[in-house]
Scaffold this active site. Structure first.
Site, PDB file in Angstrom:
ATOM      1  N   PHE A   1     -29.304  14.693 -13.181  1.00 36.28           N
ATOM      2  CA  PHE A   1     -28.060  14.579 -13.940  1.00 36.28           C
ATOM      3  C   PHE A   1     -28.339  13.813 -15.236  1.00 36.28           C
ATOM      4  O   PHE A   1     -28.008  12.636 -15.385  1.00 36.28           O
ATOM      5  CB  PHE A   1     -26.992  13.909 -13.078  1.00 36.28           C
ATOM      6  CG  PHE A   1     -26.796  14.605 -11.758  1.00 36.28           C
ATOM      7  CD1 PHE A   1     -26.422  15.944 -11.714  1.00 36.28           C
ATOM      8  CD2 PHE A   1     -27.028  13.952 -10.559  1.00 36.28           C
ATOM      9  CE1 PHE A   1     -26.268  16.609 -10.507  1.00 36.28           C
ATOM     10  CE2 PHE A   1     -26.876  14.598  -9.344  1.00 36.28           C
ATOM     11  CZ  PHE A   1     -26.492  15.934  -9.323  1.00 36.28           C
TER      12      PHE A   1
ATOM     13  N   ARG B   1     -22.038  20.229 -16.481  1.00 37.85           N
ATOM     14  CA  ARG B   1     -21.981  19.159 -17.480  1.00 37.85           C
ATOM     15  C   ARG B   1     -22.857  17.988 -17.055  1.00 37.85           C
ATOM     16  O   ARG B   1     -23.558  17.402 -17.874  1.00 37.85           O
ATOM     17  CB  ARG B   1     -20.538  18.691 -17.708  1.00 37.85           C
ATOM     18  CG  ARG B   1     -20.409  17.774 -18.936  1.00 37.85           C
ATOM     19  CD  ARG B   1     -18.975  17.345 -19.197  1.00 37.85           C
ATOM     20  NE  ARG B   1     -18.843  16.682 -20.489  1.00 37.85           N
ATOM     21  CZ  ARG B   1     -19.103  15.395 -20.721  1.00 37.85           C
ATOM     22  NH1 ARG B   1     -19.534  14.633 -19.721  1.00 37.85           N
ATOM     23  NH2 ARG B   1     -18.947  14.885 -21.927  1.00 37.85           N
ATOM     24  N   CYS B   2     -22.830  17.656 -15.767  1.00 38.96           N
ATOM     25  CA  CYS B   2     -23.649  16.538 -15.285  1.00 38.96           C
ATOM     26  C   CYS B   2     -25.139  16.804 -15.471  1.00 38.96           C
ATOM     27  O   CYS B   2     -25.907  15.877 -15.739  1.00 38.96           O
ATOM     28  CB  CYS B   2     -23.377  16.284 -13.806  1.00 38.96           C
ATOM     29  SG  CYS B   2     -21.760  15.562 -13.447  1.00 38.96           S
ATOM     30  N   MET B   3     -25.557  18.055 -15.310  1.00 30.77           N
ATOM     31  CA  MET B   3     -26.983  18.382 -15.343  1.00 30.77           C
ATOM     32  C   MET B   3     -27.502  18.618 -16.759  1.00 30.77           C
ATOM     33  O   MET B   3     -28.573  19.202 -16.931  1.00 30.77           O
ATOM     34  CB  MET B   3     -27.260  19.620 -14.485  1.00 30.77           C
ATOM     35  CG  MET B   3     -27.027  19.420 -13.006  1.00 30.77           C
ATOM     36  SD  MET B   3     -27.626  20.808 -11.997  1.00 30.77           S
ATOM     37  CE  MET B   3     -26.583  22.155 -12.590  1.00 30.77           C
TER      38      MET B   3
END
Length: 409
Positions: free
Chosen positions: A157, A398-400
């Protein structure tokens, strides 16, 4: 590097360059007994997670995004003698390794090829990886499979350890100790790697300092445009850090306004982007059961640029964001599902954590059928990534991703 200048100027403008982290050794070292301490809800089927992450990367590259992998960036950084010394000086110390093994360990690591050392720094270093017997109290305490350096599976992330806000970047002091080394390694990449060296303005944060209760993570940071940044204030990002961030942004002339959104402290809503993301234009997706409860605070520079002015905004968050962007209202696509249980499941599986590649085009997990269908009905193109394995760490598209170049809107 892309011909464009480093900087992220919106949430949905054309994405030009992004940093990701392909799953690897760190995830092979997740076990049922350690995954909780390493902030994962379950272990990965790593081979499948790698295939699914490759789909994620391929979808971005097919749309013209330059995708950089932190595994390769770190390996190349470690091939620079000054960078290797800087990282190991701060990672291999008495405070981390204990008295008695630092010299032997450092001498061995100094000779490792960059790609091998990078794999250990991200994937973790166990006693059985060493070509020599561990020494000192710490080394003998560990046992044959103990971790000298713990793995960093949450580097998957990449969003969180640094945040590009308009023309500069923050080096974020992470909430959990299990993630703090990520920021040090990312800082080294920005300082020494030829793609970034000499081109990066650090706005706030220093991985060599103890920020105490001032913690900040990129999943809470959204440079939404119009010289405004939205910041979630919840489990991972504290008011102590957000106040310092606002001061730094105002002093650098980066923004005119910071909107802090107070969110419930829970695993399901660990970051703002787990319950709220932008899709293009005035279209957003949100888990309204949480978003409707958020309280917003408006932070602006004080007179003469001194201190901060601070006001609680009585309006709902959606109205605050719409006004900040010059819209009369937002079109909110709620988490899909006909029942509260279905909506809760899709939010838990990152249904609202989408990554915009351009206005109206987002990447999301395939498993969130109802949310994806609702977005598509609103005219949003959803590019789907298999999410059964990657979602076990509680993070979506989005986190990654850590955008480093994104256009304004």
């Amino acid at each position: 590097m892309s011909e464009h200048t480093l900087g992220v100027h919106s949430e949905t403008g054309i994405l030009r360059q992004v940093i990701v982290c392909r799953p690897g050794l760190a995830h092979r070292r997740l076990t049922p007994s350690n995954c909780d301490a390493l902030l994962f809800d379950d272990v990965f089927w790593v081979k499948q997670a790698q295939k699914d992450h490759d789909v994620f990367v391929s979808l971005m590259r097919a749309r013209g995004v330059e995708v950089l992998d932190v595994n390769q960036l770190l390996a190349e950084t470690l091939d620079i003698a000054e960078a290797r010394s800087w990282i190991l000086d701060h990672r291999i110390s008495w405070n981390h390794i204990g008295v008695g093994m630092v010299s032997d360990l450092r001498a061995w690591m100094d000779e490792l090829p960059g790609h091998v050392l990078a794999e250990f720094l991200i994937g973790g270093l166990q006693v059985n990886d060493l070509p020599f017997d561990p020494s000192g109290l710490f080394g003998n305490h560990l046992g044959p499979y103990g971790f000298i350096l713990p793995p960093l599976p949450n580097f998957l992330f990449t969003r969180d350890n640094s945040s590009w806000i308009y023309g500069g970047v923050t080096l974020n002091p992470m909430y959990w100790a299990a993630r703090k080394p990520e920021t040090l390694l990312t800082a080294a990449i920005y300082q020494f790697h030829p793609k970034f060296s000499g081109k990066v303005e650090v706005l706030w944060g220093d991985p060599l300092k103890d920020h105490a209760l001032a913690t900040l993570e990129g999943g809470d940071i959204m440079p939404i445009g119009n010289r405004t940044v939205l910041v979630g204030m919840g489990e991972r990002s504290s008011p102590q850090a957000i106040g310092q961030l606002a001061n730094a942004l105002f002093e650098h002339g980066t923004v005119d306004r910071v909107v802090a959104c107070q969110i419930p402290k829970s695993r399901a809503a660990m970051h703002l982007d787990t319950v709220f993301t932008f899709c293009g234009g005035n279209v957003v997706t949100a888990f309204t059961e949480v978003a409707d409860q958020m309280v917003c605070y408006d932070l602006r520079p004080g007179a003469g640029g001194k201190h901060l002015t601070f006001n609680q905004d009585p309006r709902p968050m959606f109205d605050v964001v719409a006004e900040a962007l010059g819209y009369q209202s937002l079109t909110v696509i709620p988490t899909g599902g006909d029942t509260p249980a279905e909506r809760e499941r899709e939010q838990w599986n990152d249904g609202n954590n989408v990554l915009a590649l351009s206005p109206g085009v987002v990447i999301g997990y395939d498993r969130n059928d109802d949310t994806n269908a609702a977005l598509e009905s609103a005219g949003i193109e959803v590019l789907k990534v298999p999410g059964a394995e990657l979602g076990r760490g509680r993070g979506g598209g989005r986190c990654m991703s850590c955008p480093t170049i994104r256009d304004a809107i």
